[in-house]
Structure formats: structure tokens, C-alpha cells
Motif scaffolding. Structure first.
Motif, PDB file in Angstrom:
ATOM      1  N   TRP A  16       0.836  -1.213   0.000  1.00 15.18           N
ATOM      2  CA  TRP A  16       0.000   0.000   0.000  1.00 15.18           C
ATOM      3  C   TRP A  16       0.868   1.259   0.000  1.00 15.18           C
ATOM      4  CZ3 TRP A  16      -0.690   3.726   3.957  1.00 15.18           C
ATOM      5  CH2 TRP A  16      -1.775   4.596   3.772  1.00 15.18           C
ATOM      6  N   LYS A  17       1.928   1.255   0.831  1.00 15.33           N
ATOM      7  CA  LYS A  17       2.830   2.403   0.912  1.00 15.33           C
ATOM      8  C   LYS A  17       3.592   2.592  -0.405  1.00 15.33           C
ATOM      9  CE  LYS A  17       6.448   2.069   3.565  1.00 15.33           C
ATOM     10  NZ  LYS A  17       7.323   1.996   4.770  1.00 15.33           N
ATOM     11  N   LEU A  18       4.019   1.472  -0.987  1.00 18.70           N
ATOM     12  CA  LEU A  18       4.744   1.538  -2.258  1.00 18.70           C
ATOM     13  C   LEU A  18       3.879   2.125  -3.356  1.00 18.70           C
ATOM     14  CD1 LEU A  18       7.331   0.784  -3.854  1.00 18.70           C
ATOM     15  CD2 LEU A  18       6.262  -1.442  -4.300  1.00 18.70           C
ATOM     16  N   MET A  19       2.605   1.812  -3.346  1.00 20.70           N
ATOM     17  CA  MET A  19       1.688   2.331  -4.354  1.00 20.70           C
ATOM     18  C   MET A  19       1.678   3.856  -4.316  1.00 20.70           C
ATOM     19  SD  MET A  19      -2.348   1.396  -4.863  1.00 20.70           S
ATOM     20  CE  MET A  19      -2.753   1.808  -3.159  1.00 20.70           C
ATOM     21  N   PHE A  20       1.632   4.437  -3.122  1.00 19.02           N
ATOM     22  CA  PHE A  20       1.624   5.899  -3.004  1.00 19.02           C
ATOM     23  C   PHE A  20       2.982   6.490  -3.382  1.00 19.02           C
ATOM     24  CE2 PHE A  20      -2.153   5.068  -0.509  1.00 19.02           C
ATOM     25  CZ  PHE A  20      -2.955   6.134  -0.858  1.00 19.02           C
ATOM     26  N   GLU A  21       4.051   5.849  -2.972  1.00 15.82           N
ATOM     27  CA  GLU A  21       5.384   6.339  -3.292  1.00 15.82           C
ATOM     28  C   GLU A  21       5.622   6.362  -4.785  1.00 15.82           C
ATOM     29  OE1 GLU A  21       7.941   3.741  -1.139  1.00 15.82           O
ATOM     30  OE2 GLU A  21       7.648   4.731   0.808  1.00 15.82           O
ATOM     31  N   ARG A  22       5.223   5.292  -5.461  1.00 13.14           N
ATOM     32  CA  ARG A  22       5.376   5.213  -6.912  1.00 13.14           C
ATOM     33  C   ARG A  22       4.517   6.246  -7.615  1.00 13.14           C
ATOM     34  NH1 ARG A  22       9.242   1.881  -9.691  1.00 13.14           N
ATOM     35  NH2 ARG A  22      10.098   0.551  -8.071  1.00 13.14           N
ATOM     36  N   HIS A  23       3.313   6.453  -7.100  1.00 17.48           N
ATOM     37  CA  HIS A  23       2.429   7.430  -7.707  1.00 17.48           C
ATOM     38  C   HIS A  23       3.023   8.836  -7.597  1.00 17.48           C
ATOM     39  CE1 HIS A  23      -1.228   9.536  -8.870  1.00 17.48           C
ATOM     40  NE2 HIS A  23      -1.099  10.292  -7.786  1.00 17.48           N
ATOM     41  N   ASN A  24       3.526   9.182  -6.443  1.00 19.21           N
ATOM     42  CA  ASN A  24       4.109  10.520  -6.259  1.00 19.21           C
ATOM     43  C   ASN A  24       5.386  10.700  -7.082  1.00 19.21           C
ATOM     44  OD1 ASN A  24       2.094  11.240  -4.435  1.00 19.21           O
ATOM     45  ND2 ASN A  24       3.222  10.427  -2.675  1.00 19.21           N
ATOM     46  N   ALA A  25       6.124   9.594  -7.269  1.00 21.46           N
ATOM     47  CA  ALA A  25       7.370   9.681  -8.040  1.00 21.46           C
ATOM     48  C   ALA A  25       7.117   9.880  -9.520  1.00 21.46           C
ATOM     49  CB  ALA A  25       8.194   8.414  -7.826  1.00 21.46           C
TER      50      ALA A  25
END
Length: 250
Positions: free
Chosen positions: A240-249
Motif C-alpha cells: 500500500w505504501k509503495l503504491m503511493f510512493e510510486r504514484h508521487n514519483a
């Protein structure tokens, strides 16, 4: 004429009435029977006729019926020299989709046979039937429907074959394989995670068509949600955290 029959076939093939497929089959048999009996070119089935009948078979999830139409096309093209009956990639795709939508437990095997047939016809006859990415998307979806470890393993093998053959499976293809693993044993969430990790690794190496999206992450989260492993909660949070990190990147 064939034009009148084509219009009639398309109307019934696109209808939602329960008798639609019987009507399509009836009119197709009439047209084909008249052509076979008289040889009149005005009654010769063409690609529009065959695709209309295949549309009906696909809509009604009739894989066997679609395969029968493919046999008719072979016979019409090879035995009666009808140039409009030569099967192409689109025809094979429609037959494969009809099998995929069916409830037949052996549907995937029929699809695999059709894939091999496409390759053979391309190599031996020079037909426009060379399997492409869309061709392999159909068996991936068929395997994901089965919800068994064997099917998920096979789906991953198909994905690897696509990569090795240069067919460039996209993130949606990867998402289907993750979905296949998410429906299996609770411990198979690890396999789903490996598929996503491979996709992300390839994306970071420059394969920009593998941009992760919600379908992949959603299936991964579902896999960890069903998992019985002690670390499942932490792994789900990491996804779940990776999904947000990738989206922001991006």
C-alpha cells in the motif's frame, strides 16, 4: 444476396434476445447451403458473414460453436477456393474469446491449441495469424478464471514466454498473473509479490510500458489480504505504501 444475409446476421448477433444464436445459425446454414448447392457467387459467404456468426458465438460463450465456424472457413477457403474465407488473426481471436467466456473446464487447452495453430498457419501457409500480445492476453485471462495454483503457474509461464519472445507484455498482463496468484492458496501471496517485484524492476530498468497501476496493486493487496502468513499484514502495508510512493514519483 450475401449482403442481405450479412445484415440479418449482424442484427441478430447484436441482439440480446435468447434465441439470437439459433437465428444466426439458421440463417448462416441457409446461406452456406445455398452457396454449396448452386455455387452462386452472390451467395458466397465472406469475411463479414463469418465474423458476424463468430460474434454471436462469442456473445453466447459458445467455444465449440465458434470452432465449428472456423472449420467451415478452412473448408470454404481450402476446398472451395473462397478467398474471403481465409482465417486471420482476428478470426482466431474471436474463437479463442468464445472459449475463454465459456464454462468449459478444458477451455484453456482449446485456446492453447488455437495459439499453436495460429503459429503453424503463419509459418507453413504464410497466413496473417502470427500471435501477438493480444493473442496471449486471451489465455492469460482464461487461466486467471480457474483460480488454481496450476493455472497461476501456467499464467506466469505464459508471461515469461511473452517476455522472452519480445512481445512486451504490459502492466495489465502482469496484473492478470497477480490476480491468478491472489485466488490460490493463502501462502501464494509470495508468488504474487514476486511478479509485481519483477514488473517494478523491469520498469526501473527502462521498460516504460510497465508503469504500475491500480489493477496490479489491488490484486497484490487482495493476495496479502487472503494470506495466512504471519507477515501478511506488514507486507500488505508495504504494498500500500509503495503504491503511493510510486504514484508521487511519477
Amino acid at each position: 444476396t450475401v449482403f442481405v444475409f450479412t445484415s440479418l446476421l449482424l442484427v441478430w448477433a447484436r441482439s440480446k434476445r435468447p434465441e439470437s444464436d439459433l437465428r444466426v445459425q439458421l440463417y448462416f446454414d441457409q446461406l452456406r447451403g445455398r452457396y454449396m448447392a448452386t455455387g452462386e457467387k452472390s451467395m458466397r459467404p465472406n469475411d463479414k458473414v463469418y465474423n458476424a456468426v463468430l460474434l454471436s458465438k462469442k456473445t453466447n460463450k459458445d467455444g465449440y460453436g465458434a470452432s465449428q465456424i472456423l472449420k467451415f472457413m478452412y473448408d470454404d477457403y481450402l476446398s472451395f477456393n473462397n478467398p474471403f474465407a481465409k482465417p486471420d488473426r482476428k478470426v482466431f481471436h474471436n474463437v479463442m474469446i468464445a472459449w475463454k467466456e465459456s464454462d468449459d473446464r478444458n477451455a484453456y487447452l482449446r485456446i492453447e491449441e488455437l495459439l499453436q495453430q495460429m503459429q503453424v498457419e503463419h509459418n507453413s501457409r504464410g497466413w496473417d495469424t502470427m500471435p501477438n500480445q493480444a493473442s496471449y492476453l486471451i489465455p492469460l485471462k482464461a487461466l486467471a478464471k480457474l483460480g488454481t495454483p496450476w493455472a497461476a503457474e501456467r499464467a506466469e509461464n505464459v508471461l515469461n514466454f511473452m517476455n522472452n519472445a519480445g512481445l512486451r507484455p504490459d502492466a495489465y498482463c502482469y496484473g492478470i498473473v497477480v490476480h491468478a496468484w491472489s485466488q490460490c492458496n493463502p501462502a501464494d501471496a509470495v508468488r504474487a509479490q514476486k511478479v509485481v517485484d519483477d514488473m517494478l524492476h523491469r520498469y526501473d530498468l527502462g521498460e516504460r510500458h510497465l508503469l504500475p497501476h491500480l489493477y496490479c496493486y489491488g490484486n497484490l493487496l487482495k493476495a496479502w489480504q487472503r494470506s495466512s502468513l504471519p507477515e501478511a499484514g506488514h507486507r500488505a502495508y508495504d504494498a500500500w505504501k509503495l503504491m503511493f510512493e510510486r504514484h508521487n514519483a511519477n
